[in-house]
Design a protein around this motif. Structure first.
Motif, short mmCIF file in Angstrom:
data_model
loop_
_atom_site.label_atom_id
_atom_site.label_comp_id
_atom_site.label_asym_id
_atom_site.label_seq_id
_atom_site.Cartn_x
_atom_site.Cartn_y
_atom_site.Cartn_z
N SER A 44 -11.31 3.94 -0.61
CA SER A 44 -11.27 2.46 -1.36
C SER A 44 -12.87 1.85 -1.47
O SER A 44 -13.37 1.11 -2.90
N ALA A 75 2.39 7.12 -6.61
CA ALA A 75 1.09 7.68 -7.15
C ALA A 75 2.19 9.41 -6.90
O ALA A 75 1.72 10.29 -7.50
N ALA A 102 0.73 -1.61 0.06
CA ALA A 102 0.42 -0.54 0.16
C ALA A 102 0.85 1.34 -0.19
O ALA A 102 0.57 2.24 -0.94
N ALA A 143 3.80 11.54 -9.72
CA ALA A 143 2.58 12.41 -10.85
C ALA A 143 2.61 13.40 -10.63
O ALA A 143 1.91 14.30 -11.49
N HIS A 144 3.11 13.98 -9.76
CA HIS A 144 2.92 15.58 -9.95
C HIS A 144 5.16 15.74 -9.26
O HIS A 144 5.57 16.95 -9.03
N ARG A 152 -7.13 6.54 -6.75
CA ARG A 152 -6.59 5.95 -5.99
C ARG A 152 -5.80 5.57 -4.97
O ARG A 152 -5.78 4.51 -3.95
N ALA A 153 -4.70 6.17 -5.17
CA ALA A 153 -4.14 5.95 -4.18
C ALA A 153 -4.40 6.10 -2.07
O ALA A 153 -3.97 5.25 -1.62
N ALA A 212 -6.71 5.01 -1.30
CA ALA A 212 -7.74 4.75 -1.28
C ALA A 212 -6.63 3.37 -0.06
O ALA A 212 -7.27 2.73 0.13
N ALA A 213 -5.35 3.46 -0.36
CA ALA A 213 -4.56 2.72 0.05
C ALA A 213 -4.29 3.11 2.15
O ALA A 213 -4.22 2.12 2.72
N HIS A 214 -5.35 3.92 2.02
CA HIS A 214 -5.65 3.92 4.03
C HIS A 214 -6.49 4.83 4.12
O HIS A 214 -6.95 5.11 5.38
N VAL A 243 2.36 1.54 -3.33
CA VAL A 243 1.56 2.35 -3.85
C VAL A 243 1.39 3.91 -3.40
O VAL A 243 1.33 5.04 -4.99
N GLU A 244 0.74 4.35 -2.76
CA GLU A 244 1.32 5.84 -2.09
C GLU A 244 2.26 6.46 -2.83
O GLU A 244 2.35 7.72 -3.66
N VAL A 299 -4.56 -3.30 -3.51
CA VAL A 299 -4.60 -2.89 -2.83
C VAL A 299 -5.42 -0.95 -2.01
O VAL A 299 -5.81 -0.86 -1.24
N THR A 300 -6.21 -1.28 -3.44
CA THR A 300 -6.67 0.19 -3.42
C THR A 300 -8.14 -0.40 -3.94
O THR A 300 -9.24 0.69 -4.09
N PHE A 312 -13.79 3.33 -5.47
CA PHE A 312 -13.21 2.67 -6.25
C PHE A 312 -13.08 1.80 -6.65
O PHE A 312 -13.25 0.73 -8.07
N ALA A 323 -3.21 11.78 -13.87
CA ALA A 323 -2.58 11.89 -12.92
C ALA A 323 -2.90 11.69 -11.79
O ALA A 323 -2.91 11.25 -10.54
N THR A 338 -2.21 4.37 -14.62
CA THR A 338 -0.35 4.93 -13.79
C THR A 338 0.98 3.97 -14.31
O THR A 338 1.59 5.72 -14.04
N VAL A 360 -4.50 8.64 -10.30
CA VAL A 360 -4.32 7.45 -10.09
C VAL A 360 -3.81 8.37 -8.54
O VAL A 360 -3.44 7.53 -7.53
N GLU A 361 -3.73 9.38 -7.77
CA GLU A 361 -3.08 9.78 -6.65
C GLU A 361 -4.36 9.57 -6.05
O GLU A 361 -4.42 9.68 -4.77
N ALA A 416 -2.06 16.11 -4.52
CA ALA A 416 -1.25 17.03 -3.81
C ALA A 416 -1.52 18.77 -3.98
O ALA A 416 -1.94 19.55 -2.05
#
Lengths: 208, 208
Positions: free
Chosen positions: B125, A116, A109, A119-120, B115-116, B118-120, A112-113, A176-177, B128, B109, B173, B112-113, B32
């Motif tokens: 989650s 991401a 997880a 992306a920026h 979706r990430a 969703a990891a926490h 994956v973060e 994980v998402t 998605f 992009a 991704t 993708v951010e 972000a």
């Protein structure tokens, strides 16, 4: 797989100790919940020691990604003599273990973060381009050895490797998402069929 | 593809205007860099109007994801009569257009951010998981229609759809986090080969 990587188990230098603390803090808190304070806590040292070496959380994490890549590269065994199909399975297994321990799930997880962030943030994107390239190179090696040995058909190794790498990345992300483990299992099964129907040479049991 | 989705082009309600402003701010700043202030700026209204409807940035973004899903679902044309292979290609094309405009790259992009997150964050989650499920259902429909029409072999439609969806997720991704567009092109080519070699029925030109 699924446990703390061996090269992190017994740190011998300050750098290795910091890397181990970063790994453990990432597994527990993820990227969003990570602070220099929490890394220091998992390290049992003061924040000031960490700030002595790294300007901020992202600089430390980029060093961590570089460390993981170097250690991983130096720990890949030379097994050119082994069966190419088994080596391919092993590479996919390492990225997509059928079961994830809590620690490894937390780490996946966090990765994956971290990805991401690319992306920026160009620093992350350069780092993950290197990671993707390294995984791709291993896949190409195995596929080319397999073609040479006659196990695999005479495919375009770069393209097949890129496809396998992309599917593995998607499965790691969705696992994980998206809330369940189906993505990883299905991706493994489907890659298995793909290998059997597209990659395996005709006389090596593609239909068994 | 690649331009502002039609259902965002001419907002008629306050909600639609907020969704359009969120879309544009996401394309420009990513997750972000997104703030309620920046959404308000792209909206031409005050922050207080946004805070009247949404408690914080994440609540607004979750509403945005739900809005996108609903609009997308209601805009998928009923085309059961069309060629199943063309419909499958169109679904993959919509997610992985060969070229990305700057706006669409920014939006990919940002997704993708998001979706990430969703990891926490369970709210992301769940959102998605719904998105993945909707894409999966469309793929299954097309594959089942293709099996019924004799265009596709009698495969396990759920499994094939899951595999295609996973590869598409990986390519989206990697395309915005690994520094080049190769992932999308290769994934499209490889899915093409996969369809030809695994999915197409023997008598429909699998070897052409």
């Amino acid at each position: 797989m699924g446990e703390t990587p061996p090269f992190l188990a017994n740190p011998e230098t300050t750098r290795e100790s910091i890397m181990r603390a970063t790994y453990l803090a990432l597994c527990e808190h993820g990227y969003a919940g990570l602070t220099i304070q929490r890394i220091a806590e998992s390290f049992g040292k003061s924040k000031s020691l960490l700030y002595h070496h790294y300007d901020d959380k992202d600089e430390l994490l980029l060093a961590f990604l570089q460390f993981m890549l170097e250690e991983h590269e130096s720990s890949v065994p030379e097994t050119a003599d082994d069966d190419p199909r088994e080596r391919l399975d092993a590479l996919v297994d390492a990225m997509l273990p059928p079961e994830l321990s809590a620690e490894h799930r937390g780490f996946t997880a966090a990765m994956v973060e971290l990805r991401a962030q690319a992306a920026h943030d160009e620093r992350y994107s350069e780092q993950f381009a290197e990671h993707d390239r390294a995984f791709q190179d291993h896949l190409v090696d195995v596929i080319e050895d397999g073609i040479e040995a006659g196990t695999f058909r005479d495919v375009d190794a770069e393209r097949v490797a890129e496809f396998v790498g992309t599917t593995v990345a998607g499965a790691m992300t969705r696992r994980v998402t998206g809330g369940d483990d189906r993505a990883a299992t299905t991706a493994r099964d489907a890659l298995e069929s793909y290998v059997e129907q597209v990659l395996l040479a005709d006389d090596t049991g593609a239909d068994t």
